[in-house]
Design a protein around this motif. Structure first.
Motif, PDB file in Angstrom:
ATOM      1  N   LYS A 143       0.825  -1.217   0.000  1.00  0.00           N
ATOM      2  CA  LYS A 143       0.000   0.000   0.000  1.00  0.00           C
ATOM      3  C   LYS A 143       0.860   1.269   0.000  1.00  0.00           C
ATOM      4  O   LYS A 143       0.541   2.273   0.640  1.00  0.00           O
ATOM      5  CB  LYS A 143      -0.967  -0.003   1.194  1.00  0.00           C
ATOM      6  CG  LYS A 143      -1.924  -1.192   1.181  1.00  0.00           C
ATOM      7  CD  LYS A 143      -2.931  -1.093   2.311  1.00  0.00           C
ATOM      8  CE  LYS A 143      -4.071  -2.069   2.178  1.00  0.00           C
ATOM      9  NZ  LYS A 143      -3.666  -3.477   2.002  1.00  0.00           N
ATOM     10  N   TYR A 179     -11.778   3.660 -11.842  1.00  0.00           N
ATOM     11  CA  TYR A 179     -12.045   2.697 -10.775  1.00  0.00           C
ATOM     12  C   TYR A 179     -12.408   1.309 -11.313  1.00  0.00           C
ATOM     13  O   TYR A 179     -11.904   0.298 -10.806  1.00  0.00           O
ATOM     14  CB  TYR A 179     -13.111   3.231  -9.808  1.00  0.00           C
ATOM     15  CG  TYR A 179     -13.240   2.333  -8.611  1.00  0.00           C
ATOM     16  CD1 TYR A 179     -12.212   2.267  -7.672  1.00  0.00           C
ATOM     17  CD2 TYR A 179     -14.339   1.513  -8.443  1.00  0.00           C
ATOM     18  CE1 TYR A 179     -12.278   1.409  -6.594  1.00  0.00           C
ATOM     19  CE2 TYR A 179     -14.424   0.651  -7.363  1.00  0.00           C
ATOM     20  CZ  TYR A 179     -13.396   0.601  -6.439  1.00  0.00           C
ATOM     21  OH  TYR A 179     -13.462  -0.257  -5.389  1.00  0.00           O
ATOM     22  N   TYR A 234       1.943  10.721   0.653  1.00  0.00           N
ATOM     23  CA  TYR A 234       1.360   9.374   0.742  1.00  0.00           C
ATOM     24  C   TYR A 234       2.196   8.403   1.567  1.00  0.00           C
ATOM     25  O   TYR A 234       1.795   7.264   1.779  1.00  0.00           O
ATOM     26  CB  TYR A 234       1.017   8.831  -0.645  1.00  0.00           C
ATOM     27  CG  TYR A 234      -0.198   9.533  -1.185  1.00  0.00           C
ATOM     28  CD1 TYR A 234      -1.431   9.406  -0.546  1.00  0.00           C
ATOM     29  CD2 TYR A 234      -0.106  10.381  -2.283  1.00  0.00           C
ATOM     30  CE1 TYR A 234      -2.547  10.090  -1.001  1.00  0.00           C
ATOM     31  CE2 TYR A 234      -1.216  11.067  -2.746  1.00  0.00           C
ATOM     32  CZ  TYR A 234      -2.433  10.909  -2.088  1.00  0.00           C
ATOM     33  OH  TYR A 234      -3.528  11.594  -2.529  1.00  0.00           O
ATOM     34  N   HIS A 240      -0.186   9.255   4.548  1.00  0.00           N
ATOM     35  CA  HIS A 240      -1.628   9.089   4.388  1.00  0.00           C
ATOM     36  C   HIS A 240      -1.904   7.924   3.451  1.00  0.00           C
ATOM     37  O   HIS A 240      -1.214   7.793   2.435  1.00  0.00           O
ATOM     38  CB  HIS A 240      -2.253  10.349   3.771  1.00  0.00           C
ATOM     39  CG  HIS A 240      -1.948  11.603   4.545  1.00  0.00           C
ATOM     40  ND1 HIS A 240      -0.780  12.303   4.393  1.00  0.00           N
ATOM     41  CD2 HIS A 240      -2.666  12.260   5.488  1.00  0.00           C
ATOM     42  CE1 HIS A 240      -0.783  13.355   5.198  1.00  0.00           C
ATOM     43  NE2 HIS A 240      -1.915  13.346   5.888  1.00  0.00           N
ATOM     44  N   PRO A 241      -2.937   7.112   3.759  1.00  0.00           N
ATOM     45  CA  PRO A 241      -3.271   6.032   2.828  1.00  0.00           C
ATOM     46  C   PRO A 241      -3.798   6.608   1.517  1.00  0.00           C
ATOM     47  O   PRO A 241      -4.489   7.633   1.524  1.00  0.00           O
ATOM     48  CB  PRO A 241      -4.363   5.247   3.571  1.00  0.00           C
ATOM     49  CG  PRO A 241      -4.895   6.172   4.606  1.00  0.00           C
ATOM     50  CD  PRO A 241      -3.801   7.148   4.942  1.00  0.00           C
ATOM     51  N   PHE A 242      -3.452   5.979   0.413  1.00  0.00           N
ATOM     52  CA  PHE A 242      -3.994   6.456  -0.856  1.00  0.00           C
ATOM     53  C   PHE A 242      -5.462   6.048  -0.934  1.00  0.00           C
ATOM     54  O   PHE A 242      -5.793   4.885  -0.725  1.00  0.00           O
ATOM     55  CB  PHE A 242      -3.214   5.856  -2.040  1.00  0.00           C
ATOM     56  CG  PHE A 242      -3.671   6.426  -3.352  1.00  0.00           C
ATOM     57  CD1 PHE A 242      -3.163   7.646  -3.784  1.00  0.00           C
ATOM     58  CD2 PHE A 242      -4.629   5.781  -4.119  1.00  0.00           C
ATOM     59  CE1 PHE A 242      -3.601   8.212  -4.985  1.00  0.00           C
ATOM     60  CE2 PHE A 242      -5.064   6.343  -5.320  1.00  0.00           C
ATOM     61  CZ  PHE A 242      -4.546   7.551  -5.747  1.00  0.00           C
ATOM     62  N   PRO A 243      -6.360   7.004  -1.227  1.00  0.00           N
ATOM     63  CA  PRO A 243      -7.793   6.669  -1.271  1.00  0.00           C
ATOM     64  C   PRO A 243      -8.121   5.882  -2.540  1.00  0.00           C
ATOM     65  O   PRO A 243      -8.283   6.464  -3.599  1.00  0.00           O
ATOM     66  CB  PRO A 243      -8.470   8.040  -1.278  1.00  0.00           C
ATOM     67  CG  PRO A 243      -7.457   8.971  -1.848  1.00  0.00           C
ATOM     68  CD  PRO A 243      -6.107   8.415  -1.531  1.00  0.00           C
ATOM     69  N   LEU A 244      -8.210   4.551  -2.397  1.00  0.00           N
ATOM     70  CA  LEU A 244      -8.426   3.732  -3.602  1.00  0.00           C
ATOM     71  C   LEU A 244      -9.829   3.933  -4.173  1.00  0.00           C
ATOM     72  O   LEU A 244     -10.049   3.743  -5.359  1.00  0.00           O
ATOM     73  CB  LEU A 244      -8.190   2.267  -3.292  1.00  0.00           C
ATOM     74  CG  LEU A 244      -6.718   1.872  -3.170  1.00  0.00           C
ATOM     75  CD1 LEU A 244      -6.570   0.410  -2.812  1.00  0.00           C
ATOM     76  CD2 LEU A 244      -5.938   2.188  -4.443  1.00  0.00           C
ATOM     77  N   GLY A 284     -13.081   6.595  -4.747  1.00  0.00           N
ATOM     78  CA  GLY A 284     -13.514   7.980  -4.709  1.00  0.00           C
ATOM     79  C   GLY A 284     -12.411   8.846  -5.078  1.00  0.00           C
ATOM     80  O   GLY A 284     -11.891   9.742  -4.804  1.00  0.00           O
TER      81      GLY A 284
END
Ligand code: G
Ligand code: MN
Length: 269
Positions: A35, A225, A260, A263-267, A269
């Motif tokens: 991740k 997506y 990043y 912060h987690p990458f917003p998979l 949205g």
């Protein structure tokens, strides 16, 4: 398809390297297992005074025709290594930087030594560099010099990636006799994926093939997506594409990587 630029001279290219018109952009690659953005690919851009921002496919053939591809190729290697070192110094956690090679570079007798000196000058380990070999470089089993060079690079820890996988006519042959660490499935397959299209099963076939050869897989050209969903079904892939980030200038890439890391990458949205 972008128009190819008109004839260019050696002097113009040298000047463009010198004055910063020819520069490197960087595109981060996302590893689904960790991740994290672990790799960045250095990509050549030419901010041309007449033509605007040029992609490499519009000028690489010209460079080759005027005998400049090795000089520019070395320039890319040198600058990508320097940038990697600068990021590490600033605390950006990055596993490696990836550089695209051209065929002439690979055929230069002292290529391995040149790579070794770029690494040494920047206090880099071999495993912090990835060299991408495009599918349209035809490497036959009889190309002992190239295979020997790649084998020596790999012994130094340098990663070897097979770029544009699937569009050449020798993809499968290549993974049999070149010491490859990973394949990069060409973006044309993923860009065409619509639900239940044949391309989805081709991508899956490439992934399965890579697994059998114990190779890592990068899927290029992820923009949406729905394309990502297909990739989530397979474990441990790496993805590259506009969904994550465009190729961006070094400063922006550094900011992106730093952000990043925290912060987690917003998979979604
Ligand atoms: O051949 P190679 O894989 O090195 O080509 C990389 C090129 O593909 C770069 O010019 C990069 O900007 C472009 N690229 C990267 N990600 C995407 C994507 O998601 N969509 C499209 N259309 N192009 C992309
Ligand atoms: Mn590439």
């Amino acid at each position: 398809m972008l128009p190819l630029i008109d004839a260019v001279t050696q002097e113009q290219v040298l000047r463009a390297l010198d004055n910063g018109e020819i520069r490197l952009y960087y595109q981060p690659l996302y590893n689904f297992k960790t991740k994290q953005f672990e790799t960045v690919e250095a990509l050549l851009r030419w901010q041309h005074p007449t033509y605007g921002l040029l992609l490499p496919e519009t000028f690489l053939m010209q460079l080759d025709a005027i005998g400049m591809s090795v000089i520019v190729g070395d320039w890319v290697l040198k600058h990508a290594c320097e940038q990697f070192k600068a990021w590490v110094k600033k605390g950006v956690s990055l596993k490696r930087v990836a550089v695209n090679l051209n065929e002439r570079q690979l055929r230069e007798g002292d290529f391995v030594e040149r790579v070794a000196s770029f690494l040494k000058n920047n206090k880099m380990h071999g495993h912090q560099l990835e060299l991408e070999i495009t599918e349209n470089i035809q490497i036959r089993e009889t190309d002992v010099d190239i295979i020997d060079a790649l084998t020596r690079l790999k012994a130094m820890g340098v990663h070897i990636a097979l770029d544009d996988f699937g569009i050449g006519n020798s993809s499968i042959n290549h993974i049999k006799h070149i010491p490859v660490d990973r394949i990069k499935i060409d973006k044309s397959y993923i860009l065409n994926i619509k639900s239940q299209s044949g391309d989805a099963s081709i991508v899956q076939g490439f992934i399965d093939l890579a697994k059998r050869y114990h190779l890592e897989v990068v899927v290029e050209g992820v923009e949406t997506y729905p394309q990502l969903v297909l990739l989530l079904l397979n474990e441990g892939l790496t993805a590259q594409g506009h969904y994550f980030s465009l190729a961006i200038p070094a400063k922006d890439a550094g900011d992106f990587l730093r952000y990043y890391q925290q912060h987690p990458f917003p998979l979604i949205g």
